[in-house]
Motif scaffolding. Structure first.
Motif, PDB file in Angstrom:
ATOM      1  N   ALA A  65      -0.651  20.436  86.939  1.00 17.53           N
ATOM      2  CA  ALA A  65      -1.146  21.858  86.747  1.00 17.53           C
ATOM      3  C   ALA A  65      -2.527  22.069  87.575  1.00 17.53           C
ATOM      4  CB  ALA A  65      -1.246  22.199  85.399  1.00 17.53           C
ATOM      5  N   PHE A  66      -3.555  21.129  87.370  1.00 12.99           N
ATOM      6  CA  PHE A  66      -4.770  21.362  87.930  1.00 12.99           C
ATOM      7  C   PHE A  66      -4.907  21.000  89.340  1.00 12.99           C
ATOM      8  CE2 PHE A  66      -5.875  21.475  83.529  1.00 12.99           C
ATOM      9  CZ  PHE A  66      -7.023  22.422  83.384  1.00 12.99           C
ATOM     10  N   ARG A  67      -3.946  20.126  89.853  1.00 16.38           N
ATOM     11  CA  ARG A  67      -3.739  19.780  91.178  1.00 16.38           C
ATOM     12  C   ARG A  67      -3.381  21.160  91.827  1.00 16.38           C
ATOM     13  NH1 ARG A  67      -0.872  13.871  91.016  1.00 16.38           N
ATOM     14  NH2 ARG A  67      -2.959  12.712  91.272  1.00 16.38           N
ATOM     15  N   GLU A  68      -2.562  21.862  91.162  1.00 15.70           N
ATOM     16  CA  GLU A  68      -1.844  23.086  91.803  1.00 15.70           C
ATOM     17  C   GLU A  68      -2.747  24.097  91.799  1.00 15.70           C
ATOM     18  OE1 GLU A  68       1.102  23.667  93.043  1.00 15.70           O
ATOM     19  OE2 GLU A  68       2.289  22.043  92.331  1.00 15.70           O
ATOM     20  N   MET A  69      -3.738  23.913  91.013  1.00 13.84           N
ATOM     21  CA  MET A  69      -4.909  24.915  91.021  1.00 13.84           C
ATOM     22  C   MET A  69      -6.012  24.453  91.961  1.00 13.84           C
ATOM     23  SD  MET A  69      -4.642  26.811  87.336  1.00 13.84           S
ATOM     24  CE  MET A  69      -4.674  25.417  86.250  1.00 13.84           C
ATOM     25  N   GLY A  70      -5.934  23.574  92.871  1.00 16.64           N
ATOM     26  CA  GLY A  70      -6.721  23.131  93.858  1.00 16.64           C
ATOM     27  C   GLY A  70      -7.894  22.129  93.351  1.00 16.64           C
TER      28      GLY A  70
END
Ligand code: S3P
Length: 429
Positions: free
Chosen positions: A56-61
């Motif tokens: 989820a955090f990877r998806e948010m950069g």
């Protein structure tokens, strides 16, 4: 379908370091991501649930590197998350969903949260309602996932939790970091405090505790950290119970987290008369110990009531198993929250333990159990029902029966403990 090890009269032996704590691992990703600088997390739990949080955090950069159990996170700061290009898949993880819903409520972009079948049946109003009072704009699907979180301006709140839930408490705390003033969360009973403890590691006095009130200071400065995740007491508990119940056992579980908000299982074991000792205790913000457990032939029955439930919420299937082997009648009450876990754990525990002819009855809020050592396999097809903790509880129960039993849905165990069967085999050989 997995053939389980049965009738282990030779016992469990040796030392074992269990994987990192799941609750602390989730929070380490979240707080490292929203702090300034590069954090290093050692002994991180790389299980399916925690990978959902990482993704989820990877998806948010956020740049996150995972190498075995070493995690490196390049934080983007409290206001640095970016709009994801896809729906955020929470997998099976209630912790990811509820904690993120608090943090995402305060972003200036929209997120869509989805999850697997089990997670999509779990209640989300318990977070969407208080967060909406704070100004969040959350659309659930009849109180469940899928959920859309629209940009919102978060106002400070004074909120008394109607249920004892660390996930709900943490959702409000994470939203409150971005509020316009300081907030207060009031707990009816103490629940795990890892969010508060870790926030005070990443920032100075972000959280203050005054009795049952938790004061959250808004807009804190959070700075990257280097820290160790202690072993998960909820994972160690499977082997503590196995070694207590299986004749000839003697094990030492190394470096296990013994935060007082998590040690209800130790209190139960000690009250039942189990041979459990804490060695090499450390006194850090997340204290640890080595836990030595020796086979105990005679266990006393136990009454577990509402006040102590949050301190052992994930271990209650194991407490039911211990009681099933004790000399007498035990009661576990005030535990209706079990109905809202990965499965309805009151129902699944009763259904599965009855397959071993255990005298266990379902109560609306727990179990009533007549202990006995006279177990018989009435139905050898055990089933995790897709619930990791039910699967591992049944693998421990199987060590105590004479005829072969199989476990369906064993894959679910990788949600919290991918190495479980390897570790069980190591202690059993
Ligand atoms: C968790 C809190 C507990 C627990 C779950 C993890 C957490 O849930 O059952 O496995 O990490 O905050 P509730 O707070 O909803 O009881």
């Amino acid at each position: 379908m997995k053939e389980l090890v049965v009738n282990l009269n030779t016992g469990l032996h040796g030392d074992l370091e269990v994987p990192g704590d799941k609750s602390i691992s989730h929070r380490s990703v979240i707080l490292s991501s929203i702090s300034e600088g590069t954090s290093h997390v050692h002994h991180f739990l790389a299980s399916d649930d925690c990978i959902s949080t990482i993704n989820a955090f990877r998806e948010m950069g956020v740049q996150i590197d995972l190498d075995g159990d070493e995690l490196t996170v390049t934080g983007v700061g409290l206001h640095g998350l970016k709009e994801p290009q896809t729906k955020l898949d929470m997998g099976n993880s209630g912790t990811t969903t509820r904690l993120l819903s608090g943090l995402l409520s305060a972003q200036n972009f929209t997120t869509n949260l989805i999850g697997d079948d089990s997670l999509s049946k779990r209640p989300m109003k318990r977070v969407s309602e208080p967060l909406s009072m704070m100004g969040a704009r959350i659309e659930t699907t009849d109180g469940h996932l899928p959920m859309t979180i629209n940009p919102g301006h978060i106002k400070a709140v004074k909120y008394e939790l109607p249920i004892a839930s660390a996930q709900v408490k943490s959702a409000i705390i994470l939203a409150a970091l971005n509020a316009d003033a300081d907030s207060v969360v009031i707990e009816p009973q103490v629940t795990r405090n890892h969010t508060e403890t870790m926030l005070n590691q990443f920032g100075k006095d972000v959280i203050e505790r005054d009795g049952n009130q938790i004061i959250v200071h808004h807009n804190p400065k959070l700075t990257a950290q280097d820290f160790n995740v202690p072993g998960d007491i909820s994972s160690a508990a499977f082997f503590m119970v196995a070694a207590t119940l299986v004749p000839n056992s003697h094990i030492v579980l190394k470096n296990v987290g013994i935060n007082a908000t998590r040690t209800g299982i130790l209190d139960v074991l000690i009250k039942m008369g189990a041979n459990v000792k804490l060695l090499n205790q450390t006194n850090s913000s997340e204290p640890t110990a080595d836990i030595e457990v020796t086979y105990t032939p005679d266990l006393k029955p136990i009454d577990v009531t509402e006040e102590s439930i949050p301190l052992m919420i994930d271990e209650l299937p194991l407490v039911a198993l211990l009681a099933s082997r004790a000399n007498g009648h035990s009661h576990i009450t005030g535990a209706e929250e079990l109905r809202f876990k990965e499965t309805d754990r009151i129902q699944t525990v009763v259904l599965e333990l009855q397959k071993l002819s255990i005298q266990i009855t379902e109560l609306s809020d727990g179990f009533s159990i007549d202990g006995s050592k006279d177990w018989r396999v009435a139905n050898s097809s055990l089933d995790s029902h897709g619930d990791h903790r039910i699967g591992m509880t049944l693998a421990v129960a199987a060590l105590l029966v004479d005829t072969s039993v199989q476990l369906d849905g064993e894959d679910a165990i990788s949600i919290s403990y991918p190495q479980f069967f390897d570790h069980l085999k190591r202690l059993c050989s």
